[in-house]
Design a protein around this motif. Structure first.
Motif, PDB file in Angstrom:
ATOM      1  N   ALA A   1     -44.954   6.439  -7.610  1.00 50.27           N
ATOM      2  CA  ALA A   1     -43.528   6.685  -8.496  1.00 50.27           C
ATOM      3  C   ALA A   1     -43.653   7.237  -9.771  1.00 50.27           C
ATOM      4  N   LEU A   2     -44.661   6.395 -10.518  1.00 48.53           N
ATOM      5  CA  LEU A   2     -44.953   6.895 -11.770  1.00 48.53           C
ATOM      6  C   LEU A   2     -45.709   8.249 -11.840  1.00 48.53           C
ATOM      7  N   ALA A   3     -46.534   8.557 -10.883  1.00 44.50           N
ATOM      8  CA  ALA A   3     -47.375   9.938 -10.964  1.00 44.50           C
ATOM      9  C   ALA A   3     -46.499  10.941 -10.669  1.00 44.50           C
ATOM     10  N   ALA A   4     -45.155  10.798  -9.753  1.00 45.57           N
ATOM     11  CA  ALA A   4     -44.313  11.774  -9.490  1.00 45.57           C
ATOM     12  C   ALA A   4     -43.189  11.711 -10.489  1.00 45.57           C
ATOM     13  N   ARG A   5     -43.156  10.853 -11.407  1.00 43.77           N
ATOM     14  CA  ARG A   5     -42.195  10.872 -12.523  1.00 43.77           C
ATOM     15  C   ARG A   5     -40.745  10.452 -11.916  1.00 43.77           C
ATOM     16  N   VAL A   6     -41.088   9.769 -10.933  1.00 41.91           N
ATOM     17  CA  VAL A   6     -39.551   8.946 -10.561  1.00 41.91           C
ATOM     18  C   VAL A   6     -39.679   7.649 -10.553  1.00 41.91           C
ATOM     19  N   SER A   7     -38.396   7.023 -10.663  1.00 45.54           N
ATOM     20  CA  SER A   7     -38.338   5.451 -10.710  1.00 45.54           C
ATOM     21  C   SER A   7     -39.007   4.970  -9.224  1.00 45.54           C
ATOM     22  N   PRO A   8     -39.618   3.974  -9.252  1.00 44.14           N
ATOM     23  CA  PRO A   8     -40.246   3.173  -8.096  1.00 44.14           C
ATOM     24  C   PRO A   8     -38.765   2.607  -7.374  1.00 44.14           C
ATOM     25  N   GLU A   9     -37.624   2.334  -7.880  1.00 43.13           N
ATOM     26  CA  GLU A   9     -36.608   2.195  -6.938  1.00 43.13           C
ATOM     27  C   GLU A   9     -36.203   3.311  -6.214  1.00 43.13           C
ATOM     28  N   THR A  10     -36.248   4.727  -6.933  1.00 37.81           N
ATOM     29  CA  THR A  10     -35.846   5.881  -6.205  1.00 37.81           C
ATOM     30  C   THR A  10     -36.884   6.097  -4.842  1.00 37.81           C
ATOM     31  N   LEU A  11     -37.965   5.973  -5.171  1.00 42.47           N
ATOM     32  CA  LEU A  11     -38.985   6.087  -4.085  1.00 42.47           C
ATOM     33  C   LEU A  11     -38.817   5.072  -3.072  1.00 42.47           C
ATOM     34  N   ARG A  12     -38.199   4.001  -3.669  1.00 44.71           N
ATOM     35  CA  ARG A  12     -38.184   2.828  -2.521  1.00 44.71           C
ATOM     36  C   ARG A  12     -36.835   3.205  -1.553  1.00 44.71           C
ATOM     37  N   LYS A  13     -35.904   3.716  -2.282  1.00 46.07           N
ATOM     38  CA  LYS A  13     -34.670   4.099  -1.561  1.00 46.07           C
ATOM     39  C   LYS A  13     -35.018   5.379  -0.436  1.00 46.07           C
ATOM     40  N   ILE A  14     -35.783   6.390  -1.138  1.00 46.98           N
ATOM     41  CA  ILE A  14     -36.029   7.322  -0.228  1.00 46.98           C
ATOM     42  C   ILE A  14     -36.795   7.268   0.935  1.00 46.98           C
ATOM     43  N   GLU A  15     -38.022   6.225   0.701  1.00 47.02           N
ATOM     44  CA  GLU A  15     -38.874   5.647   2.145  1.00 47.02           C
ATOM     45  C   GLU A  15     -38.103   4.709   2.971  1.00 47.02           C
ATOM     46  N   THR A  16     -37.130   4.020   2.392  1.00 41.26           N
ATOM     47  CA  THR A  16     -36.484   3.151   3.359  1.00 41.26           C
ATOM     48  C   THR A  16     -35.090   3.978   3.998  1.00 41.26           C
ATOM     49  N   GLY A  17     -34.987   5.298   3.761  1.00 41.51           N
ATOM     50  CA  GLY A  17     -33.916   6.014   4.147  1.00 41.51           C
ATOM     51  C   GLY A  17     -32.490   5.924   3.448  1.00 41.51           C
ATOM     52  N   ARG A  18     -32.587   4.950   2.558  1.00 45.22           N
ATOM     53  CA  ARG A  18     -30.941   4.759   1.837  1.00 45.22           C
ATOM     54  C   ARG A  18     -30.775   5.878   0.937  1.00 45.22           C
ATOM     55  N   VAL A  19     -31.542   6.968   0.600  1.00 42.18           N
ATOM     56  CA  VAL A  19     -30.989   7.914   0.084  1.00 42.18           C
ATOM     57  C   VAL A  19     -31.575   9.142   0.917  1.00 42.18           C
ATOM     58  N   ALA A  20     -30.633   9.494   1.555  1.00 43.06           N
ATOM     59  CA  ALA A  20     -30.981  10.305   2.734  1.00 43.06           C
ATOM     60  C   ALA A  20     -30.865  11.844   2.528  1.00 43.06           C
ATOM     61  N   THR A  21     -30.665  12.097   1.240  1.00 40.32           N
ATOM     62  CA  THR A  21     -30.613  13.536   0.855  1.00 40.32           C
ATOM     63  C   THR A  21     -30.797  13.655  -0.785  1.00 40.32           C
ATOM     64  N   PRO A  22     -32.323  13.367  -0.783  1.00 42.96           N
ATOM     65  CA  PRO A  22     -32.734  13.319  -2.288  1.00 42.96           C
ATOM     66  C   PRO A  22     -32.721  14.790  -2.706  1.00 42.96           C
ATOM     67  N   SER A  23     -32.764  14.815  -3.977  1.00 40.76           N
ATOM     68  CA  SER A  23     -33.094  16.198  -4.838  1.00 40.76           C
ATOM     69  C   SER A  23     -34.238  16.998  -4.508  1.00 40.76           C
ATOM     70  N   PHE A  24     -34.124  18.115  -4.504  1.00 38.68           N
ATOM     71  CA  PHE A  24     -35.408  18.886  -4.169  1.00 38.68           C
ATOM     72  C   PHE A  24     -36.355  18.560  -4.862  1.00 38.68           C
ATOM     73  N   PRO A  25     -36.018  18.782  -6.408  1.00 41.63           N
ATOM     74  CA  PRO A  25     -37.188  18.434  -7.356  1.00 41.63           C
ATOM     75  C   PRO A  25     -38.096  17.090  -7.144  1.00 41.63           C
ATOM     76  N   THR A  26     -37.236  16.060  -6.717  1.00 43.43           N
ATOM     77  CA  THR A  26     -37.784  14.707  -6.628  1.00 43.43           C
ATOM     78  C   THR A  26     -38.549  14.890  -5.407  1.00 43.43           C
ATOM     79  N   ILE A  27     -38.364  15.513  -4.326  1.00 41.32           N
ATOM     80  CA  ILE A  27     -39.239  15.522  -3.023  1.00 41.32           C
ATOM     81  C   ILE A  27     -40.371  16.450  -3.430  1.00 41.32           C
TER      82      ILE A  27
END
Length: 100
Positions: free
Chosen positions: A34-60
């Motif tokens: 997460a830190l290397a990608a400059r996103v919060s660990p919480e954001t990465l956790r939510k994406i990995e668990t499917g809780r954020v099903a439509t993350p933004s393009f820059p994040t992905i």
């Protein structure tokens, strides 16, 4: 702004994306990734668990870059043509479908 409920297809796509990112991360820690990608660990956790099903393009794009995944590979892994859709045969077809 009111968010529309996700469709079953969007939820499934989000779950496939999360699984892909977890596999690609391997033994690397979520915090480090997460830190290397400059996103919060919480954001990465939510994406990995499917809780954020439509993350933004820059994040992905940032996460994929850190994990060494091409965006083409991400697209191929998560995209499943819906019933009645013609299969995507080339990158050009994918770009045209995204533009429509």
């Amino acid at each position: 702004m009111v968010r529309l409920p996700l469709t079953p297809a969007e939820i499934e796509r989000g779950q496939r994306l999360g699984a892909l990112l977890r596999r690609a991360r391997g033994e690397r820690s979520m915090l480090e990734t997460a830190l290397a990608a400059r996103v919060s660990p919480e954001t990465l956790r939510k994406i990995e668990t499917g809780r954020v099903a439509t993350p933004s393009f820059p994040t992905i794009a940032a996460i994929a870059d850190v994990l060494g995944l091409s965006l083409d590979a991400v697209w191929a892994e998560i995209h499943q043509p819906e019933r009645g859709d013609e299969p995507i045969r080339s990158a050009r077809d994918a770009r045209e479908r995204l533009a429509s």
